[in-house]
Design a protein around this motif. Structure first.
Motif, short mmCIF file in Angstrom:
data_model
loop_
_atom_site.label_atom_id
_atom_site.label_comp_id
_atom_site.label_asym_id
_atom_site.label_seq_id
_atom_site.Cartn_x
_atom_site.Cartn_y
_atom_site.Cartn_z
N LYS A 104 0.76 -1.16 0.07
CA LYS A 104 -0.07 -0.08 -0.05
C LYS A 104 0.95 1.41 -0.13
O LYS A 104 0.65 2.35 -0.63
N GLN A 105 2.06 1.37 0.56
CA GLN A 105 2.86 2.46 0.95
C GLN A 105 3.44 2.75 -0.65
O GLN A 105 3.49 4.13 -0.86
N LYS A 135 1.90 2.02 -3.49
CA LYS A 135 0.99 2.65 -4.30
C LYS A 135 0.63 3.87 -3.92
O LYS A 135 0.54 5.01 -4.79
N GLU A 136 0.63 4.16 -2.64
CA GLU A 136 0.33 5.73 -2.34
C GLU A 136 1.36 6.53 -2.72
O GLU A 136 1.15 7.74 -2.92
N ALA A 144 1.23 9.78 -5.16
CA ALA A 144 1.43 11.11 -4.42
C ALA A 144 2.19 12.10 -5.48
O ALA A 144 2.17 13.24 -5.43
N GLU A 164 -3.97 6.60 -12.10
CA GLU A 164 -3.85 4.97 -11.50
C GLU A 164 -3.57 3.97 -12.51
O GLU A 164 -3.18 2.76 -12.30
#
Length: 275
Positions: free
Chosen positions: A166-167, A169-170, A174, A179
Motif C-alpha cells: 500500500k505504501q 501505491k500511495e 502522491a 492510477e
C-alpha cells in the motif's frame, strides 16, 4: 483530530513542493526522465527500487546524503513522474538512460547508489559504462536468480496487484495521480522480474569500481549470496545489516522509521570518502 490531519496534509504538501523545486526533466533515449538535484559536492546518483519513487526508496536518507554530496536522484522509465514509453523495461535500458542523463549534465564521473532493482541497474552501469562510474553501492540485490529466496520466484508465478504494498501505491500516486500509470508500472516490473536472467559471471568479476554491497539479514536476497557477490567483485566491501528489505535506509515499506537514525549512513560515507 481534524487539526492534526490538516497539519499532516500541510507538511506533506510542503515536502512535495520542496521536492518539486529541485525537480527537472531531461529527454534521454526518447524518455522524458524526471530527476532532482540536491546539495553540493561530488556527484552521487540515487536509483530507486522497483515500483518505487525517489521518496519511497530514499526519502528518509536523502537529506543526510545531500549534506556531503551533490545528490542526483532519478525516476526510471514507468516509475513516478517518468512516463512509460514503447520499449521493454530492462536494467540495460535503465543504465543507458542514467548514463545519458549524466552526459547531458556534464558529469564525467559519479558515485552510484542503487537499491533493489536500482542496484541491478548500478551493477549494469559499472559493467557497461565504467568510464562514468567512480564507486558503486549495491543494496539488497542479486546478480543471479539463486541469490534470492525461492518464495520470491514462487510469488512471481501468480502475481497480483493486491500484493503491491500500500505504501508504494500511495507513494506513486502522491507524485503521479494516474492510477492507470501505477497499474502499468506494476505490470512492467512484474514482467521484468518474471524474465530475470542471471548476469554474466565474468562481467561481475570484471567490475573495476570499488563496490559496497549491503543486504539485510532478513532481506529478499540471501546473506550467502551477498557474501558470494563480494567475493566475485575484485574491490568489494560487504555489510550485512540487521533487518529486512531496505530497513537500513528507511525504505517506505519498512516497519519502523528508526526515529530518523540510520547508522548505515556512517559506513556509506566512510566508503565514499576512501581514496
Amino acid at each position: 483530530m481534524k487539526a492534526l490531519n490538516t497539519v499532516l496534509i500541510i507538511i506533506i504538501f510542503i515536502s512535495n513542493a520542496m521536492s518539486q523545486t529541485n525537480g527537472k526533466y531531461a529527454t534521454v533515449n526518447g524518455l522524458k526522465m524526471y530527476y532532482e538535484i540536491h546539495g553540493k559536492g561530488y556527484p552521487l546518483v540515487l536509483i530507486h527500487g522497483g515500483g518505487s519513487t525517489i521518496e519511497t526508496t530514499f526519502g528518509r536518507v536523502l537529506p543526510d546524503l545531500a549534506k556531503q554530496h551533490q545528490v542526483i536522484a532519478v525516476e526510471l522509465q514507468a516509475h513516478g513522474r517518468t512516463a512509460d514509453i514503447d520499449r521493454a523495461l530492462s536494467f540495460d535500458h535503465d543504465a543507458s538512460d542514467v548514463a545519458a542523463l549524466l552526459k547531458q549534465l556534464g558529469i564525467s564521473k559519479a558515485d552510484i547508489f542503487g537499491f533493489s532493482n536500482g542496484a541491478s541497474t548500478a551493477l549494469t552501469l559499472a559493467i557497461k559504462y565504467p568510464e562514468l562510474v567512480n564507486k558503486i553501492i549495491v543494496a539488497s540485490t542479486m546478480y543471479k536468480k539463486s541469490g534470492a529466496y525461492p518464495w520470491l520466484w514462487e510469488m512471481m508465478k501468480t502475481p497480483s496487484f493486491d500484493q503491491m504494498p500500500k505504501q508504494l501505491k500511495e507513494g506513486f500516486l502522491a507524485v503521479n495521480p494516474d492510477e492507470n500509470a501505477l497499474l502499468s508500472s506494476y505490470k512492467r516490473d512484474v514482467t521484468r522480474m518474471q524474465s530475470f536472467t542471471d548476469m554474466n559471471e565474468e562481467d561481475i568479476k570484471g567490475i573495476k569500481a570499488p563496490t559496497l554491497i549491503i543486504a539485510g539479514d532478513k532481506d529478499v536476497v540471501t546473506p550467502e549470496h551477498a557474501v558470494e557477490m563480494s567475493r566475485q567483485i575484485p574491490d568489494a566491501r560487504l555489510l550485512i545489516w540487521p533487518g529486512g528489505h531496505g530497513d537500513y535506509i528507511g525504505e517506505i515499506t519498512t516497519a519502523t522509521a528508526n526515529d530518523g537514525y540510520y547508522p548505515v549512513l556512517s559506513a556509506i560515507e566512510e566508503f565514499l570518502k576512501e581514496k
